[in-house]
Scaffold this motif. Structure first.
Motif, PDB file in Angstrom:
ATOM      1  N   GLN A   1       0.868  -1.113   0.046  1.00 11.67           N
ATOM      2  CA  GLN A   1      -0.131  -0.028   0.101  1.00 11.67           C
ATOM      3  C   GLN A   1       0.928   1.306   0.012  1.00 11.67           C
ATOM      4  O   GLN A   1       1.801   1.115   0.530  1.00 11.67           O
ATOM      5  CB  GLN A   1      -0.872   0.196   1.364  1.00 11.67           C
ATOM      6  CG  GLN A   1      -2.030  -0.825   1.065  1.00 11.67           C
ATOM      7  CD  GLN A   1      -2.701  -0.939   2.477  1.00 11.67           C
ATOM      8  OE1 GLN A   1      -2.378  -0.386   3.473  1.00 11.67           O
ATOM      9  NE2 GLN A   1      -3.812  -1.696   2.167  1.00 11.67           N
ATOM     10  N   ARG A   2       0.394   2.104  -0.689  1.00 12.12           N
ATOM     11  CA  ARG A   2       1.208   3.584  -0.787  1.00 12.12           C
ATOM     12  C   ARG A   2       0.952   4.087   0.641  1.00 12.12           C
ATOM     13  O   ARG A   2      -0.158   4.163   1.349  1.00 12.12           O
ATOM     14  CB  ARG A   2       0.523   4.548  -1.769  1.00 12.12           C
ATOM     15  CG  ARG A   2       0.626   4.009  -3.104  1.00 12.12           C
ATOM     16  CD  ARG A   2       0.669   5.058  -3.796  1.00 12.12           C
ATOM     17  NE  ARG A   2       1.512   4.768  -5.245  1.00 12.12           N
ATOM     18  CZ  ARG A   2       1.892   5.858  -6.037  1.00 12.12           C
ATOM     19  NH1 ARG A   2       1.359   6.953  -5.786  1.00 12.12           N
ATOM     20  NH2 ARG A   2       2.723   5.367  -6.939  1.00 12.12           N
ATOM     21  N   LYS A   3       2.235   4.582   1.115  1.00 13.09           N
ATOM     22  CA  LYS A   3       2.237   5.354   2.477  1.00 13.09           C
ATOM     23  C   LYS A   3       1.890   6.648   1.968  1.00 13.09           C
ATOM     24  O   LYS A   3       2.764   7.112   1.275  1.00 13.09           O
ATOM     25  CB  LYS A   3       3.414   4.768   3.148  1.00 13.09           C
ATOM     26  CG  LYS A   3       3.408   5.433   4.622  1.00 13.09           C
ATOM     27  CD  LYS A   3       4.402   5.076   5.173  1.00 13.09           C
ATOM     28  CE  LYS A   3       4.770   5.908   6.841  1.00 13.09           C
ATOM     29  NZ  LYS A   3       5.704   5.361   7.340  1.00 13.09           N
ATOM     30  N   LEU A   4       1.067   7.231   2.522  1.00 14.49           N
ATOM     31  CA  LEU A   4       0.883   8.735   2.317  1.00 14.49           C
ATOM     32  C   LEU A   4       1.489   9.556   3.486  1.00 14.49           C
ATOM     33  O   LEU A   4       1.196   9.156   4.695  1.00 14.49           O
ATOM     34  CB  LEU A   4      -0.573   9.091   2.282  1.00 14.49           C
ATOM     35  CG  LEU A   4      -1.372   8.440   1.172  1.00 14.49           C
ATOM     36  CD1 LEU A   4      -2.738   8.791   1.176  1.00 14.49           C
ATOM     37  CD2 LEU A   4      -0.791   8.976  -0.385  1.00 14.49           C
ATOM     38  N   VAL A   5       2.451  10.347   2.976  1.00 13.61           N
ATOM     39  CA  VAL A   5       3.272  11.139   3.937  1.00 13.61           C
ATOM     40  C   VAL A   5       2.645  12.485   3.827  1.00 13.61           C
ATOM     41  O   VAL A   5       2.938  13.103   2.614  1.00 13.61           O
ATOM     42  CB  VAL A   5       4.803  11.052   3.608  1.00 13.61           C
ATOM     43  CG1 VAL A   5       5.487  12.013   4.424  1.00 13.61           C
ATOM     44  CG2 VAL A   5       5.314   9.695   3.969  1.00 13.61           C
TER      45      VAL A   5
END
Lengths: 318, 289
Positions: free
Chosen positions: B129-133
């Motif tokens: 999963q894309r980790k949203l920063v």
């Protein structure tokens, strides 16, 4: 005696000045602005007069004039980093002879690069990858179809790749770069900014040819900078073909690494002309990991911690 | 009385669960079966009602009957459904036996939808999963500004040019480039050291070429002529000349038309050289086509 001190008002120690006002005490904004402008002009005039005077003095003195003051720049005022590499340092030399890049620098391995992106790359990123692969010789672009990096890496090692570049993309623009040296080498994670594709560069030359370019690494002074610089150097084959007259530059300035790709030509002994071809981008190091890419269990050699490391404007790490 | 409730809430007066849009009315009630605001799907306006709701990945069947209408705490009866899809459908059927068709059908549909999205959730969590920063605006602005200033301070073009000239001076390019002044100095040095290498002599040639060109033009002599003259002047062996020619050829072919031509175009013509030992300018010229 005290009479000779002031000469004006007969007050004992304190000197009485007429009450001055400071510009900031005026409540009316327009008037305050006007007074401020007037004050500014006056300052400028005084500065100009002082400069003229200084110049006259210098001319008058001629040879005996004191040397010109060196202006302070951020590079001058840089906080001394104790990990700065001294070129004659033996320990550093020994380290470099035994680290992961030693086989490359001993010419035992030929670099072979795999360039890929994050999931579902958009057009700009794809084109950037293609251009990057023309710049770096012996590199291949592979489309990433949802594969996990941890599973790609053993396959790459099996196929003899030496480096892996992953370009991360967000909202259709590339914004991150992961550079991993494959047989168990360090992994560097960069933030990438101001990416310019070839067509966006003004006055560019023709396409980069297949010749192996030279590499210029500027200003990598500390230990960390040194290892990053070696990482970049290990991307390119060791023997540049001077016939190609192409040069790839990684220039570090205040922790920003600027990448440029030029074609040069020596017009005379003292003059060289350069023409920019190829993409350009800026990198900023975010973290350096000891092993290959592993976000959970990796051993980080260096992470950029904003609160601790960004406290001083004169302190740089690369 | 459910009819009364519907008349009041559903149609005429205000219902806090109701959301109106241009084309449809929705019901925000968490026990609603279809999500629309209808006479048959309003949980307030139906005294016999059933829904499916899921909690933490397990599905429950909620039922409401008239007998419990007076006891709000016990109003909704909850039945855990099995994890097996078919068995759960059977369970729904057996619990809602003798209930109106509409409710039974809608319950099963809702249950199907819920299981489908639960499966998708489980599949997605397995993938990366894309980790949203989150970006901090102030910091982004600061970084951008610093990058611009660093770019200006870097003076990239100058730095690159300097580095290239350094490399040229340190002879990393070897014999590819031959430049007059530098080479002339080197030639002087080497002459002093009395070890004349051939390349130097060639470079000397070039130097004299440049000078001679200006000189000779006043005499109106032909280009090729003073080419010869120059070679006669300084070279003492034919080998040198050959090497010089090949050198020049190499530099020509390499330049790809970008070098500003060093003086007039050099035409390679076969000719025979005659050696003169004088240092002054010879008056006779010989040439063989």
């Amino acid at each position: 005696g005290s009479a000779a001190e002031d000469g004006g008002p007969p007050a004992p120690e304190r000197v009485l000045f007429p009450p001055t006002f400071s510009v900031s005490e005026i409540k009316n904004k327009q008037r305050r602005h006007f007074m401020f402008l007037r004050w500014k002009q006056q300052q400028r005039k005084e500065k100009l007069a002082a400069r003229k005077k200084r110049r006259k003095e210098r001319e008058a003195l001629g040879d005996k004039a004191p040397p010109k003051a060196i202006p302070k720049t951020i590079e001058n005022q840089r906080v001394y980093d104790e990990t700065t590499v001294d070129p004659n340092d033996e320990e550093v030399a020994f380290d470099e002879a035994t680290d992961e890049f030693a086989p490359y620098f001993n010419r035992q391995t030929v670099p072979k690069i795999l360039i890929t992106t994050s999931d579902r790359p958009r057009g700009r990123t794809v084109r950037f990858c293609e251009q990057l692969s023309t710049v770096i010789p012996n590199s291949h672009v592979y489309y990433r179809r949802g594969l996990a990096l941890k599973r790609i890496i053993p396959q790459c090692i099996a196929r003899d790749f030496t480096d892996l570049i992953v370009i991360n993309e967000d909202r259709k623009i590339p914004n991150g770069l992961v550079l991993s040296h494959l047989p168990d080498g360090p992994t560097a994670h960069f933030r990438m900014s101001s990416v310019r594709l070839r067509k966006e560069i003004k006055r560019k030359g023709k396409e980069p040819t297949e010749h192996v370019p030279e590499v210029i690494l500027n200003n990598f002074t500390t230990r960390l900078g040194h290892s990053v610089g070696r990482m970049f150097a290990s991307l390119f084959p060791h023997d540049p073909q001077f016939i190609g007259r192409q040069v790839a530059t990684f220039h570090n300035q205040r922790d920003y690494i600027f990448f440029r790709f030029h074609r040069y030509i020596f017009k005379s002994e003292k003059k060289v002309g350069i023409q920019e071809l190829g993409p350009r981008f800026t990198l900023k190091l975010r973290s350096l990991q000891k092993g290959t890419f592993d976000s959970k269990f990796g051993e980080y050699e260096w992470i950029h911690k904003r609160r601790e490391m960004d406290t001083s404007r004169r302190k740089f790490h690369l | 009385s459910s009819q009364v409730v519907w008349d009041m809430l559903g149609n005429r007066q205000f219902c806090s669960y109701k959301i109106t849009t241009k084309t449809q009315n929705f019901c925000r009630n968490e026990y609603n079966l279809t999500g629309l605001c209808n006479r048959s799907s309003c949980p307030l306006a139906n005294s016999q009602y059933a829904t499916i709701r899921e909690e933490k990945g397990r599905c429950y069947l909620y039922m409401k009957t008239i007998e419990r209408a007076a006891f709000p705490r016990r109003l909704w009866e909850r039945v855990l459904l099995s994890k097996n899809y078919e068995k759960a459908l059977e369970e729904i059927d057996e619990n809602l036996i003798y209930w109106p068709r509409f409710i039974r059908h809608k319950c099963k549909q809702r249950f199907t939808k819920i299981t489908q999205y639960l499966i998708r959730i489980r599949k997605l969590t397995l993938k990366r999963q894309r980790k949203l920063v989150p970006l901090r605006r102030k910091i982004e602005r600061r970084e951008k500004r610093r990058e611009e200033k660093a770019l200006i301070a870097a003076q990239l073009d100058n730095a690159i040019e300097k580095e290239l000239l350094e490399r040229l001076k340190q002879d990393t390019y070897g014999d590819i480039y031959n430049f007059p002044i530098h080479a002339f100095d080197k030639a002087l040095q080497q002459q002093d050291a009395e070890s004349e290498s051939e390349s130097d002599a060639e470079k000397e040639d070039d130097d004299e070429d440049m000078d001679k060109r200006e000189f000779v033009e006043a005499d109106d002599s032909d280009l090729s002529d003073f080419e010869d003259m120059d070679k006669l002047e300084t070279s003492s062996e034919e080998e040198q000349e050959e090497e010089e020619e090949t050198e020049k050829k190499a530099s020509h072919s390499k330049s790809k038309g970008k070098t500003p031509l060093k003086g007039p175009a050099r035409r390679k013509r076969p000719y025979i050289e005659i050696e003169y030992e004088e240092e002054t300018e010879p008056t006779t010229k010989t040439k063989a086509a």
